[in-house]
Write an enzyme that holds these catalytic residues in place. Sequence first.
Site, PDB file in Angstrom:
ATOM      1  N   ASN A   1      79.121  54.113  63.783  1.00 46.54           N
ATOM      2  CA  ASN A   1      79.152  52.791  64.416  1.00 46.54           C
ATOM      3  C   ASN A   1      80.060  51.892  63.598  1.00 46.54           C
ATOM      4  O   ASN A   1      79.671  51.408  62.535  1.00 46.54           O
ATOM      5  CB  ASN A   1      77.717  52.224  64.462  1.00 46.54           C
TER       6      ASN A   1
ATOM      7  N   LYS B   1      81.071  49.029  64.289  1.00 46.71           N
ATOM      8  CA  LYS B   1      80.723  47.610  64.498  1.00 46.71           C
ATOM      9  C   LYS B   1      82.005  46.796  64.762  1.00 46.71           C
ATOM     10  O   LYS B   1      82.923  47.319  65.381  1.00 46.71           O
ATOM     11  CB  LYS B   1      79.938  47.080  63.299  1.00 46.71           C
TER      12      LYS B   1
ATOM     13  N   HIS C   1      71.142  47.679  69.813  1.00 42.09           N
ATOM     14  CA  HIS C   1      71.268  47.608  68.348  1.00 42.09           C
ATOM     15  C   HIS C   1      70.603  46.320  67.853  1.00 42.09           C
ATOM     16  O   HIS C   1      70.671  45.285  68.508  1.00 42.09           O
ATOM     17  CB  HIS C   1      72.747  47.634  67.951  1.00 42.09           C
TER      18      HIS C   1
ATOM     19  N   GLU D   1      71.419  44.251  65.731  1.00 41.64           N
ATOM     20  CA  GLU D   1      72.315  43.095  65.581  1.00 41.64           C
ATOM     21  C   GLU D   1      72.483  42.376  66.915  1.00 41.64           C
ATOM     22  O   GLU D   1      72.592  41.157  66.967  1.00 41.64           O
ATOM     23  CB  GLU D   1      73.666  43.566  65.005  1.00 41.64           C
TER      24      GLU D   1
ATOM     25  N   GLU E   1      66.031  52.792  63.537  1.00 42.05           N
ATOM     26  CA  GLU E   1      66.770  52.011  62.543  1.00 42.05           C
ATOM     27  C   GLU E   1      65.925  50.828  62.093  1.00 42.05           C
ATOM     28  O   GLU E   1      65.938  49.776  62.756  1.00 42.05           O
ATOM     29  CB  GLU E   1      68.052  51.465  63.167  1.00 42.05           C
TER      30      GLU E   1
ATOM     31  N   GLY F   1      72.489  47.887  56.685  1.00 40.63           N
ATOM     32  CA  GLY F   1      73.484  47.143  55.918  1.00 40.63           C
ATOM     33  C   GLY F   1      72.983  46.619  54.584  1.00 40.63           C
ATOM     34  O   GLY F   1      73.635  45.788  53.952  1.00 40.63           O
TER      35      GLY F   1
ATOM     36  N   SER G   1      71.589  52.221  56.339  1.00 41.21           N
ATOM     37  CA  SER G   1      72.085  52.507  54.982  1.00 41.21           C
ATOM     38  C   SER G   1      72.219  53.998  54.689  1.00 41.21           C
ATOM     39  O   SER G   1      72.009  54.438  53.552  1.00 41.21           O
ATOM     40  CB  SER G   1      71.206  51.825  53.921  1.00 41.21           C
TER      41      SER G   1
HETATM   42  P1  PGA Z   1      74.430  50.678  58.119  1.00 38.07           P
HETATM   43  O1  PGA Z   1      74.344  50.345  59.671  1.00 38.07           O
HETATM   44  O2  PGA Z   1      74.684  52.145  58.004  1.00 38.07           O
HETATM   45  O3  PGA Z   1      75.562  49.845  57.616  1.00 38.07           O
HETATM   46  O4  PGA Z   1      73.106  50.294  57.526  1.00 38.07           O
HETATM   47  C1  PGA Z   1      73.644  51.172  60.503  1.00 38.07           C
HETATM   48  C2  PGA Z   1      73.795  50.671  61.912  1.00 38.07           C
HETATM   49  O5  PGA Z   1      74.841  50.803  62.523  1.00 38.07           O
HETATM   50  O6  PGA Z   1      72.869  50.119  62.419  1.00 38.07           O
END
Ligand code: PGA
Length: 255
Positions: free
Chosen positions: A7, A9, A94, A96, A166, A172, A209
């Site tokens: 991902n 993002k 997601h 976010e 997640e 993150g 992460s």
């Molecule tokens: P991350 O993000 O690996 O930076 O924690 C995971 C995600 O895309 O939700």
Amino acid sequence: MKTIIANWKMNVGVRESVALARATLLTLRGRKQIPELVICPPLVALSETRKVVAHSAVSLGAQNVFWKDAGAFTGEVSGRMLTELGVSHVIIGHSERRAHLGETDAMVNLKVLHALEVGLIPIVCVGETRDQRNGGRALEVVREQVLAAFKSARLRSNDRLYVAYEPVWAIGTGEACTVDNALETHAMIRDMLAKQFSGDQLKVLYGGSVDGENAYGFLREREVDGVLVGGASVKINQFKDVVAAASEVLEAQHD
Ligand code: PGA
């Protein structure tokens, strides 16, 4: 089979996506067993990235989709439009988007139904916040999100469906959840969906992460069908190690 979802993002533009797609393809080179690899660039980079991964083992995913085919929905993109670009998978719900764009469980459900209707593979993200976990409500929250996301969903024989567990506090932050924690949640998700979907149509992934260091610990577990990687997917040295971990697990299974 193990699956890795990258991902990207909103971290890379069009030119960077093309370069990253090329570098990502190279991570598969020379491996005896390769995982299913899905890269999810920003929407604007899908067309150009497709040119890089066409005819390769890498699939293209989108980071979002709307739930109608067409109409007066300024700024939105339908599943059919994504399939025109060669997209096969789509991330839905997601955290976010839930946190910053007001995406609700009901919207996630509409998106899942739409994605399935047009033949996209939904990658549905669920997970609890830190407060919810500390309050002992982690499993209950995930249960509610899963129930809502798949309400009325029916799979045709070739359809597939991915759920990414997640935990919001792990995304993150550099603080992945423990493997045991992931396994407990994965088992619940699988159990909940066992009646509605057949086992080989459903994959349960872990995200939050994941990096080159910890990927193997998750991927070696039978209950973990794969990982969803954010930050480490745009750092190719990290990502290379995630791919290597998946290959190692697959090779061990193959021997
Ligand atoms: P991350 O993000 O690996 O930076 O924690 C995971 C995600 O895309 O939700």
